[in-house]
Design an enzyme around this catalytic site. Structure first.
Site, PDB file in Angstrom:
ATOM      1  N   GLU A  54      17.081  35.258 -18.215  1.00 15.45           N
ATOM      2  CA  GLU A  54      18.408  35.193 -18.839  1.00 15.45           C
ATOM      3  C   GLU A  54      18.671  33.805 -19.419  1.00 15.45           C
ATOM      4  OE1 GLU A  54      18.646  38.083 -15.322  1.00 15.45           O
ATOM      5  OE2 GLU A  54      17.726  36.137 -15.723  1.00 15.45           O
ATOM      6  N   CYS A  82      21.004  36.645 -11.266  1.00 13.92           N
ATOM      7  CA  CYS A  82      21.337  35.846 -10.085  1.00 13.92           C
ATOM      8  C   CYS A  82      22.598  35.042 -10.408  1.00 13.92           C
ATOM      9  CB  CYS A  82      20.171  34.933  -9.729  1.00 13.92           C
ATOM     10  SG  CYS A  82      19.961  33.530 -10.858  1.00 13.92           S
TER      11      CYS A  82
END
Length: 148
Positions: A54, A82
């Site tokens: 990401e 996360c």
């Protein structure tokens, strides 16, 4: 393309990551039906603990558009972000995320994301130093500051 098709691109990128010897995570960033970035996890090859799929996608998308502001963009990722990646998306003004696997799936294969949602694993210590505050104020009063 549909949300599922973009998500499948992220999954394909996660497979490419595994083929290249990295972790099984891929991400795609799309804005106005334009793909801005397709990236995967580079933690091991770059020896950079922040190089999650990401984050690498956010970096690439920002470079693509020449701005740190990804307002209107959607993040598609092979696994639930996360906390670091989720907050990176927030800093980039991404308001929508689609993901395939979740933190429990990651936990089952040995990733410790789940612990970061459940407990504070870093001990924080605040030592107020006036010079640091002065620098922040100097930036705030400058003509060249950019809003975050």
């Amino acid at each position: 393309m549909t949300h599922e098709e973009y998500l499948r691109l992220a999954i394909e990128e996660s497979a490419r990551s595994v083929e290249e010897g990295s972790s099984p995570f891929g991400a795609v960033i799309v804005r106005n039906e334009e793909i801005l970035a397709v990236e995967h996890n580079l933690v091991v090859p770059c020896q950079d603990p922040t190089a999650h799929a990401e984050v690498t996608a956010i970096r690439a998308a920002c470079a693509e558009i020449g701005s740190y502001d990804l307002s209107g963009a959607i993040l598609y990722t092979s696994c639930e972000p996360c906390p670091m990646c989720l907050n990176a998306a927030k800093w980039a003004n991404i308001k929508e995320i689609y993901y395939a696997c979740d933190r429990d799936d990651a936990d089952k294969i040995g990733f410790r994301d789940k612990v970061f949602y459940e407990q504070d694993v870093v001990h924080m210590h605040h030592l107020k130093v006036s010079e640091a505050v002065d620098i922040m104020q100097k930036w705030y009063q400058s003509e060249t500051k950019k809003p975050y």
